[in-house]
Design a protein around this motif. Structure first.
Motif, PDB file in Angstrom:
ATOM      1  N   SER A 123     -23.994 -44.654 -31.240  1.00 33.30           N
ATOM      2  CA  SER A 123     -25.884 -45.716 -31.632  1.00 33.30           C
ATOM      3  C   SER A 123     -26.242 -44.970 -32.678  1.00 33.30           C
ATOM      4  CB  SER A 123     -26.783 -44.698 -30.295  1.00 33.30           C
ATOM      5  OG  SER A 123     -28.179 -45.373 -29.843  1.00 33.30           O
ATOM      6  N   VAL A 130     -32.437 -47.243 -32.248  1.00 27.60           N
ATOM      7  CA  VAL A 130     -33.081 -47.675 -31.333  1.00 27.60           C
ATOM      8  C   VAL A 130     -34.010 -47.425 -30.994  1.00 27.60           C
ATOM      9  CG1 VAL A 130     -32.585 -45.256 -30.280  1.00 27.60           C
ATOM     10  CG2 VAL A 130     -31.659 -47.806 -28.923  1.00 27.60           C
ATOM     11  N   LYS A 141     -28.290 -51.298 -29.166  1.00 31.10           N
ATOM     12  CA  LYS A 141     -27.906 -49.637 -29.486  1.00 31.10           C
ATOM     13  C   LYS A 141     -28.822 -49.261 -28.689  1.00 31.10           C
ATOM     14  CE  LYS A 141     -25.150 -49.359 -33.261  1.00 31.10           C
ATOM     15  NZ  LYS A 141     -24.346 -49.332 -32.624  1.00 31.10           N
ATOM     16  N   GLU A 153     -26.140 -47.389 -25.611  1.00 29.98           N
ATOM     17  CA  GLU A 153     -26.255 -47.036 -24.408  1.00 29.98           C
ATOM     18  C   GLU A 153     -26.544 -46.767 -23.321  1.00 29.98           C
ATOM     19  OE1 GLU A 153     -29.827 -44.383 -26.213  1.00 29.98           O
ATOM     20  OE2 GLU A 153     -29.329 -43.899 -27.963  1.00 29.98           O
ATOM     21  N   SER A 160     -23.999 -40.884 -26.779  1.00 30.64           N
ATOM     22  CA  SER A 160     -24.637 -42.153 -27.441  1.00 30.64           C
ATOM     23  C   SER A 160     -25.260 -40.979 -28.576  1.00 30.64           C
ATOM     24  CB  SER A 160     -25.578 -42.405 -26.858  1.00 30.64           C
ATOM     25  OG  SER A 160     -24.396 -43.669 -26.001  1.00 30.64           O
ATOM     26  N   ARG A 210     -27.376 -40.666 -31.891  1.00 26.51           N
ATOM     27  CA  ARG A 210     -28.551 -41.812 -32.568  1.00 26.51           C
ATOM     28  C   ARG A 210     -28.078 -41.413 -34.128  1.00 26.51           C
ATOM     29  NH1 ARG A 210     -33.726 -42.509 -28.460  1.00 26.51           N
ATOM     30  NH2 ARG A 210     -32.556 -43.342 -26.759  1.00 26.51           N
TER      31      ARG A 210
END
Ligand SMILES: NC(=O)c1ccc[n+]([C@@H]2O[C@H](COP(=O)([O-])OP(=O)(O)OC[C@H]3O[C@@H](n4cnc5c(N)ncnc54)[C@H](O)[C@@H]3O)[C@@H](O)[C@H]2O)c1
Length: 272
Positions: free
Chosen positions: A111, A115, A143, A147, A163, A165
């Motif tokens: 991700s 996001v 993204k 998720e 996931s 980030r």
């Protein structure tokens, strides 16, 4: 020693972590789109598979026997909506399906900080826990979908999904990593290893960031899956004043310039 499959194997992140994963004794299946060259393949430990991210059966065959899939393939910046939808959303669904069909127990999804680009940098949700999606771009929206797919496949099929980030991945070679948001190659490798070895189950959203002194986000969601980053951008960064926290601090939002009105949605580099 494990068998790991990587999508986006010719990309920046995969290229940086491959030697580190090989050094740990892991064997790698390197999935890349047709016609894209994967450089410096070590035939004793690595195998290249040419397959599009949207090809479920081709990827299920490539993932057979893998202990972990790290899904790194994507359009990794802003593009036209239709292209992002196809590669990043349909592609991620196809990867999840292929993971399920191949019986792979663990999945790392790449991700992005985008996001959550519209989260204020002083938000309590950054200091503790994990904010809800607040994407700054169409890319960030894809993204958020990634998720959501991770959550679905973890809940429905019992796959352990993380996931991550990812904030700003960069080699330290130029000596100018982002002070707040850097993710080092060694810490990215630690993240992959954490997903491979964690006892945690279900879906987890973590920050892909190093242990930077000036970090803006909470490391505890990562700690819950055993991810303990070690690097600090301060040790590598040259120049910059004490208030050098990057564009995030100037806009007051995590997405920095990506949140600004002159950044145009659906255009590579925001039309700039
Ligand atoms: N680099 C960063 O700072 C950063 C930050 C946040 C998130 N991420 C995410 O991490 C992941 C890896 O990032 P990166 O910097 O290595 O990206 P990258 O753009 O260097 O690599 C992406 C790879 O995906 C492949 N790919 C694209 N479309 C494909 C398709 N249809 N079929 C098969 N392969 C395809 C590309 O050929 C490329 O090798 C991406 O998902 C990106 O969105 C990266």
């Amino acid at each position: 020693m494990a068998l790991l499959a990587l999508t986006g194997a010719a990309g920046r992140i995969a290229t940086a972590i491959r030697p580190r994963l090989r050094a740990a004794g892991h064997r790698l299946v390197l999935c890349e789109g047709p016609g894209v060259e994967v450089a410096d393949v070590d035939d004793s430990l690595e195998r290249v598979v040419e397959v599009d991210l949207r090809d479920i059966d081709g990827q299920a065959a490539a993932f057979a026997g893998a202990d972990l899939v790290a899904h790194l393939g994507a359009y990794s910046e802003e593009q036209a909506w239709a292209d992002l939808l196809s590669v990043n959303v349909d592609g991620t669904r196809a990867v999840c399906e292929a993971v399920r069909l191949a019986g792979v127990p663990r999945l790392l999804l790449a991700s992005s900080v985008h996001v959550a680009g519209f989260v204020p940098v002083d938000s309590p949700s950054l200091r503790e826990g994990m904010p809800l999606p607040a994407p700054d771009t169409y890319y960030g929206v894809t993204k958020a979908a990634l998720e959501a797919l991770g959550a679905l496949y973890a809940a429905r099929f019992g796959i352990t999904v993380v996931s991550a980030r990812i904030m700003t991945f960069a080699d330290d070679a130029n000596g100018q990593p982002s002070r707040c948001c850097w993710l080092s190659p060694d810490d990215m490798t630690r993240l992959v290893t954490a997903v491979l070895t964690t006892d945690a189950t279900g879906h987890h959203v973590v920050w892909g960031v190093s242990r930077n002194t000036r970090r803006l986000v909470d490391l505890s969601p990562g700690r819950a899956i055993g991810f303990e980053p070690q690097d600090d951008a301060e040790a590598y960064a040259r120049g910059g004043g004490a208030d050098d926290r990057g564009p995030e601090s100037r806009s007051g939002l995590l997405g920095g310039g990506f949140t600004q009105p002159d950044y145009r949605l659906g255009e590579p580099h925001g039309g700039q």
